[in-house]
Design an enzyme around this catalytic site. Structure first.
Site, PDB file in Angstrom:
ATOM      1  N   ASP A  28       0.864  -1.167   0.000  1.00 37.81           N
ATOM      2  CA  ASP A  28       0.000   0.000   0.000  1.00 37.81           C
ATOM      3  C   ASP A  28       0.906   1.223   0.000  1.00 37.81           C
ATOM      4  O   ASP A  28       2.047   1.157   0.440  1.00 37.81           O
ATOM      5  CB  ASP A  28      -0.893  -0.011   1.241  1.00 37.81           C
ATOM      6  CG  ASP A  28      -1.977   1.051   1.168  1.00 37.81           C
ATOM      7  OD1 ASP A  28      -2.132   1.659   0.099  1.00 37.81           O
ATOM      8  OD2 ASP A  28      -2.651   1.276   2.184  1.00 37.81           O
ATOM      9  N   THR A  63       0.091   4.504   1.352  1.00 31.97           N
ATOM     10  CA  THR A  63       0.017   5.245   2.603  1.00 31.97           C
ATOM     11  C   THR A  63       0.480   4.376   3.766  1.00 31.97           C
ATOM     12  O   THR A  63      -0.009   3.269   3.961  1.00 31.97           O
ATOM     13  CB  THR A  63      -1.421   5.721   2.860  1.00 31.97           C
ATOM     14  OG1 THR A  63      -1.853   6.469   1.726  1.00 31.97           O
ATOM     15  CG2 THR A  63      -1.501   6.572   4.100  1.00 31.97           C
ATOM     16  N   ASP A 105      -2.620  -2.981   6.954  1.00 31.15           N
ATOM     17  CA  ASP A 105      -2.800  -2.548   8.340  1.00 31.15           C
ATOM     18  C   ASP A 105      -4.255  -2.576   8.785  1.00 31.15           C
ATOM     19  O   ASP A 105      -4.539  -2.878   9.926  1.00 31.15           O
ATOM     20  CB  ASP A 105      -2.212  -1.152   8.556  1.00 31.15           C
ATOM     21  CG  ASP A 105      -2.703  -0.136   7.542  1.00 31.15           C
ATOM     22  OD1 ASP A 105      -3.620  -0.466   6.763  1.00 31.15           O
ATOM     23  OD2 ASP A 105      -2.171   0.989   7.531  1.00 31.15           O
TER      24      ASP A 105
END
Length: 791
Positions: free
Chosen positions: A308, A310, A547
């Site tokens: 990812d 971010t 996450d």
């Protein structure tokens, strides 16, 4: 609309009926795996059974000196049990519902009930901070917005109007409302997702698979071999009619134990577990938690790493880069005041906070707000400044500037540089009455472009460069605009085109994009999971970072799931590796540890399987020619410990940067089987002329010397290149064997009865010839193939 009669909620009688019918919100999630299953799978294995039977036989014989091999069985079983029980506890703790109580309306009154006491058709009373305990549908909404980021990946609050569905596990951010429960317990979204998360699965390990395949092959031949060995022992000691006359049965049983123990590579599984365990401990000192031991090997095999943007490539923090005028001066004059109005929203998102820190004014008064919605991609304010009313819209350029192509083109141009762009425009027409209505049809006048910058992690460039050098393809999957993501990827020197995943409506389209694209924007959680599956179907070994709960299933399905330390409990539970300090640059350390383990375990596997090969050969030959077995069990333990066990431990922990290549089992067998045959023939040649010409205990001692000589040279070949420390290891092993033979206590313990005579000279000479045979085979094979260059 829903029936207004539901506004009073259920009666006590209706609640009792639903509880009796099993329609309450009871969270009966099954355990990922029972303790009994773990114990059974680690204790009751074929080889544990065989070695346990051998140990029982040794106990019956009354001499525990021949039972040292059983310690490996105990330690190996304990390592497996502890590791799998630890993984079970992590999975069992995974839960998406954390709120202990919920507010419901029953009999017209609001009551607080436990999570499990919520029933189907209950009327939930929602307020900011509440967690949705079960799936529901909105009956009444007063500015109700929910945070669904842990479920869907959408970072901004989602506004919910009447009849909008609510997912269990989401949280109320703003507003109040009533919602009718539509699914409880195992039928709710959170429970279904938790059940998927809790399903037990082992990480795929080529080392473990290779070892298991070896054990399967051995299991096919061990049964017949044990029968042949037992019959051979009986015939050697006089047949069934005489074997129980005196203590011959004891000698026959001891021979059978020695033959069987010699055939089983009992230390191989233990050594693999120890190598994994030491690597996990070393990584823990670098803030990397390995939740399954074999995971340290898997990253050495990974050839696709899905990330990812971010929180991985960027810090996740935004900064205000600046603004750019795109409108007339008359419109721009009040633009900064409008930005101050947007920034004054205390319930706003992170962007509002940035604007509030930069733009301040006391001239305005906000008369209406439309909060940002991920569906409409804009927010709006109506305000008065010095008695003059105006309305302003702030949002995604493609939504706000839809009717202004020149301004939209400029916004796209700036986004291509890696900046996140928002468009500010004054609304000419009244703002939509429905907060969920898109701007389409509402005329606006462009004013400013607000430019936001994401902070790249300082270590990201070097880390991605490292993976590029190691032939690991990196694929960035982000929910952000693909143009912005592509700009950041270019800054990090990632190659390949950027694709808008929202346009990829089929698996086939996504598969085609994955063939060429390294950057995918607007990726949904389901697409992440599908991408992992498609890459695995193409034979790729996939690692996936994540996450949020929305990443959990993609992380779980990947060959290697990697979670951030600040991620949700569910995602960390299904991951194999957790980066405790969220530092992406820890991954090269994991890769290096995995390569060391897989290369070194491949190296030492050769020694163990050479032992299995000569053990099988010696068992067959001694059974066919009716010899007493050439070794006692403790003598084989002595050779195995000094020439295999102790050196293997050091070799398994030695530095090794060899790049992984498939085919571990094939390479191991090409070396171990021929060298094992050479060792077996060496022992037979040493034993044959001595049997019957000197006492049996002396013949066995001399044969042990010959076997040790050739085993030491097998080890010598596998330790190359011979550095100073490796020369020291070989010398220490040889010295230890000599001391065992010379010190009276150890010589008596291991039954090493040696005399400085021709028999000993014969054993040493035959052992030297066997060692020369190993060296010649190694040199021949090295010229013919590159296999041995990889040892």
């Amino acid at each position: 609309m829903l029936d207004a009669g539901t506004q009073t909620g259920l009666t006590a009688t209706q609640v009792a009926e639903r509880v009796a019918a099993g329609r309450a919100n009871t969270q009966t999630q099954p355990s990922s795996r029972s303790l009994g299953d773990i114990l059974r799978e680690n204790i009751f294995t074929l080889f544990n059974g065989i070695l346990t039977a051998c140990f029982v036989a040794v106990v019956l014989l009354g001499d525990l000196r021949d039972g040292f091999f059983f310690g490996i069985v105990v330690v190996n079983a304990l390592i497996g049990i502890v590791q799998e029980y630890r993984a079970k506890r992590v999975l069992d703790r995974a839960a998406l519902l954390a709120a202990p109580h919920s507010r419901v309306r029953r009999d017209g009154e609001v009551a607080t009930v436990a999570l499990e006491d919520v029933v189907i058709d209950d009327l939930l009373v929602l307020r900011p901070g509440d967690q949705i305990p079960a799936d529901a549908v909105v009956v009444e909404s007063t500015g109700l917005s929910l945070d669904e980021s842990m479920l869907t990946g959408e970072s901004d609050p989602v506004f919910k109007d009447a009849e909008a569905p609510l997912l269990s596990g989401s949280h109320v951010v703003t507003g109040t409302g009533l919602a009718l429960v539509t699914a409880v317990g195992a039928d709710s979204y959170a429970s279904r997702l938790t059940s998927e998360i809790r399903k037990h699965s082992l990480v795929r390990s080529e080392l473990r698979e290779a070892t298991n395949r070896i054990l399967v092959y051995l299991s096919w031949i061990l049964g017949p071999l044990i029968i042949v060995t037992v019959i051979g022992r009986v015939l050697t000691y006089g047949g069934f009619s005489e074997i129980f006359v005196d203590d011959r049965w004891r000698r026959a049983l001891l021979d059978a134990v020695a033959a069987v123990v010699g055939m089983i590579p009992e230390g191989l599984v233990l050594l693999t577990s120890l190598a994994f365990g030491v690597a996990a401990i070393q990584l823990a000192t670098k803030k990397v938690l390995v939740q399954e031991l074999a995971a340290v090997e898997v990253l050495a095999r990974v050839d696709v790493l899905c990330l990812d943007k971010t929180g991985t490539l960027t810090t996740g923090e935004l900064s205000l880069h600046g603004t750019e005028v795109i409108g007339d001066a008359a419109v721009v004059e009040l633009a900064e005041t409008a930005l101050a109005a947007f920034g004054s929203d205390e319930a706003g998102n992170a962007t509002s906070g940035l604007l509030g820190s930069r733009f301040r004014s006391d001239r305005f008064r906000v008369t209406r707000r439309i909060p940002f919605s991920s569906a409409t991609k804009y927010s709006a304010v109506a305000m008065t400044v010095d008695g003059v009313e105006s309305a302003w819209v702030l949002g995604a350029p493609e939504r706000v500037l839809e009717e202004h192509p020149e301004a939209l083109a400029r916004a796209t141009e700036l986004a291509a540089t890696g900046l996140r762009t928002l468009a500010l425009a004054r609304a000419v027409d009244p703002l939509p009455a429905d907060v969920h209505r898109p701007l389409t049809g509402t005329r606006v006048e462009p004013a400013l472009l607000v430019l936001l910058a994401e902070t790249l992690r300082p270590e990201a460039r070097d880390t991605l460069g490292y993976f590029r050098e190691q032939a690991v393809r990196v694929v960035v999957m982000s929910g952000d605009n693909p143009v912005t993501v592509a700009a950041i990827a270019r800054e990090l020197q990632l190659e390949g085109e950027a694709v808008d995943a929202s346009t990829l409506t089929t698996d086939e389209a996504l598969a085609e994009a994955l063939d060429t694209a390294s950057v995918l924007g607007r990726v949904s959680p389901d697409q992440k999971r599908t991408a992992v599956r498609l890459l695995k179907e193409r034979g790729r070994t996939v690692a996936m970072t994540g996450d949020g709960v929305n990443d959990a299933m993609a992380v779980k399905d990947a060959d290697l799931g990697i979670a951030m330390g600040t991620g949700t409990a569910a995602t960390k539970a299904v991951s194999r590796v957790v980066l405790l300090d969220d530092r992406f640059d820890r991954l090269p350390d994991v890769l290096a540890s995995g390569r060391r383990v897989i290369a070194n375990v491949e190296r030492v596997s050769n020694i163990f399987l050479a032992k299995t090969t000569y053990g099988i050969l010696l068992a067959l030959v001694s059974a066919v020619v009716l010899w007493p077995f050439p070794f006692l069990p403790r003598q084989l333990t002595l050779v195995s410990t000094l020439a295999i066990g102790i050196p293997s431990f050091f070799l398994a922990l030695a530095p090794n940067k060899r790049i992984y290549t498939p085919g571990v089992l094939g390479r191991v067998l090409k070396y171990s089987v021929p060298t094992g045959l050479i060792a077996g023939v060496t022992a037979i040649v040493a034993y044959a002329p001595l049997y019957g010409s000197i006492p049996l205990h002396e013949a066995r001692s001399v044969t042990t010397v010959a076997l040790f000589c050739v085993s030491l040279w097998i080890l010598c070949v596998l330790t190359r290149p011979l550095t100073g420390m490796r020369w020291l290891l070989l010398a220490a092993v040889a010295a230890a064997f000599a001391l065992v033979c010379l010190i009276p206590f150890t010589a008596s313990f291991f039954e090493m009865h040696l005399q400085a005579d021709g028999a000993l000279a014969w054993g040493i000479a035959v052992g030297a010839v066997g060692a020369a045979g190993v060296e010649l085979f190694y040199r021949f094979a090295k010229r013919r193939s590159l296999v041995f260059d990889r040892l």
